[in-house]
Write an enzyme that holds these catalytic residues in place. Structure first.
Site, PDB file in Angstrom:
ATOM      1  N   GLY A  60       0.838  -1.191   0.000  1.00  0.00           N
ATOM      2  CA  GLY A  60       0.000   0.000   0.000  1.00  0.00           C
ATOM      3  C   GLY A  60       0.874   1.243   0.000  1.00  0.00           C
ATOM      4  N   GLN A  65       2.944   9.943   1.233  1.00  0.00           N
ATOM      5  CA  GLN A  65       4.234   9.252   1.288  1.00  0.00           C
ATOM      6  C   GLN A  65       5.135   9.597   0.115  1.00  0.00           C
ATOM      7  OE1 GLN A  65       2.228   5.214   2.109  1.00  0.00           O
ATOM      8  NE2 GLN A  65       4.157   5.072   3.215  1.00  0.00           N
ATOM      9  N   CYS A 121       5.629  -0.067   7.436  1.00  0.00           N
ATOM     10  CA  CYS A 121       5.287   1.070   6.582  1.00  0.00           C
ATOM     11  C   CYS A 121       6.518   1.494   5.798  1.00  0.00           C
ATOM     12  CB  CYS A 121       4.798   2.215   7.472  1.00  0.00           C
ATOM     13  SG  CYS A 121       4.354   3.693   6.558  1.00  0.00           S
ATOM     14  N   LEU A 122       6.344   1.749   4.509  1.00  0.00           N
ATOM     15  CA  LEU A 122       7.474   2.182   3.673  1.00  0.00           C
ATOM     16  C   LEU A 122       8.072   3.487   4.185  1.00  0.00           C
ATOM     17  CD1 LEU A 122       6.064   1.399   0.103  1.00  0.00           C
ATOM     18  CD2 LEU A 122       7.812   0.110   1.355  1.00  0.00           C
ATOM     19  N   HIS A 163      -4.758   1.488   7.629  1.00  0.00           N
ATOM     20  CA  HIS A 163      -3.383   1.997   7.709  1.00  0.00           C
ATOM     21  C   HIS A 163      -3.167   3.135   6.702  1.00  0.00           C
ATOM     22  CE1 HIS A 163       1.159   1.346   8.022  1.00  0.00           C
ATOM     23  NE2 HIS A 163       1.031   2.111   6.939  1.00  0.00           N
ATOM     24  N   GLU A 164      -3.579   2.898   5.461  1.00  0.00           N
ATOM     25  CA  GLU A 164      -3.376   3.921   4.418  1.00  0.00           C
ATOM     26  C   GLU A 164      -4.245   5.150   4.676  1.00  0.00           C
ATOM     27  OE1 GLU A 164      -0.870   3.614   2.640  1.00  0.00           O
ATOM     28  OE2 GLU A 164      -0.561   1.488   3.039  1.00  0.00           O
ATOM     29  N   HIS A 167      -2.717   7.641   6.890  1.00  0.00           N
ATOM     30  CA  HIS A 167      -1.725   8.526   6.259  1.00  0.00           C
ATOM     31  C   HIS A 167      -2.387   9.807   5.749  1.00  0.00           C
ATOM     32  CE1 HIS A 167       2.021   6.329   6.363  1.00  0.00           C
ATOM     33  NE2 HIS A 167       1.490   5.248   5.829  1.00  0.00           N
TER      34      HIS A 167
HETATM   35 NI    NI Z   1       2.295   3.303   5.755  1.00  0.00          NI
END
Ligand code: NI
Length: 196
Positions: A60, A65, A121-122, A163-164, A167
């Protein structure tokens, strides 16, 4: 011609690999603004976000991000990634079974149950921890052509959407943890970041 029906079908792994911002970058703490025009520029952004997500690899990726404070995230919880050795002896990763999804201006309208699942998470590389989320959700959103959509999700899909979606509200998963865990992992993360 590209339409709402075929936009994500036959997804080809091409696009620009965008820089992924890491926490605590300011853009990851902002509340993102809504998408207002569903145009070619938006769809180009979505393709580049998918390409960046698959290249990372991740399941995701939300627009903040990549430094874009807009309410967009992309996701694929189904694709396979296999390391193969090429004829010249070099190895590469081959991706298959794509199932790309895109959510624009999402609103989680119902939440039910509770589940603990280890998240990463990236934008917070190297940190993994169990987070408490709703087990199942209903999400209303728009597709890349501005058509309203609704999805009932459970398990990993539900967790990933939550989660996304966080963000888009300037929240990373560390902020969903108890104060003790959060402080411990934040210190660990900042220490790793300094070394990197
Ligand atoms: Ni994330």
């Amino acid at each position: 011609m590209e339409t709402a029906e075929n936009f994500l079908e036959n997804y080809q792994l091409e696009g620009d690999s965008l820089k992924i911002f890491t926490w605590p970058s300011a853009v990851l703490k902002e509340v993102a603004g809504p998408v207002e025009s569903f145009d070619d520029e938006l769809r180009e952004t979505i393709k580049n976000m998918l390409f960046t997500m698959y290249s990372a690899p991740g399941i995701g990726l939300a627009a903040p991000q990549i430094g874009l404070s807009k309410r967009i995230f992309v996701m694929d919880i189904d694709f396979d990634r296999e390391e193969v050795t090429k004829a010249d002896g070099e190895s590469e990763f081959r991706l298959s079974n794509f199932n790309p999804r895109v959510f624009i201006n999402p609103v989680i309208s119902q939440k039910e149950g509770e589940v603990l699942y280890e998240e990463g998470c990236l934008s917070v590389p190297g940190i993994y921890e169990e987070v408490k989320r709703a087990e199942s959700i209903v999400v209303d959103y728009f597709d890349a052509f501005g058509n309203p959509q609704q999805l009932e999700a459970s398990e990993i899909l539900s967790i990933c959407i939550q989660h996304e979606n966080d963000h888009l509200d300037g929240v990373v998963f560390l902020e969903r943890l108890s104060m003790i865990k959060r402080n411990f992992l934040t210190k660990k993360y900042m220490k790793n970041k300094k070394k990197a």
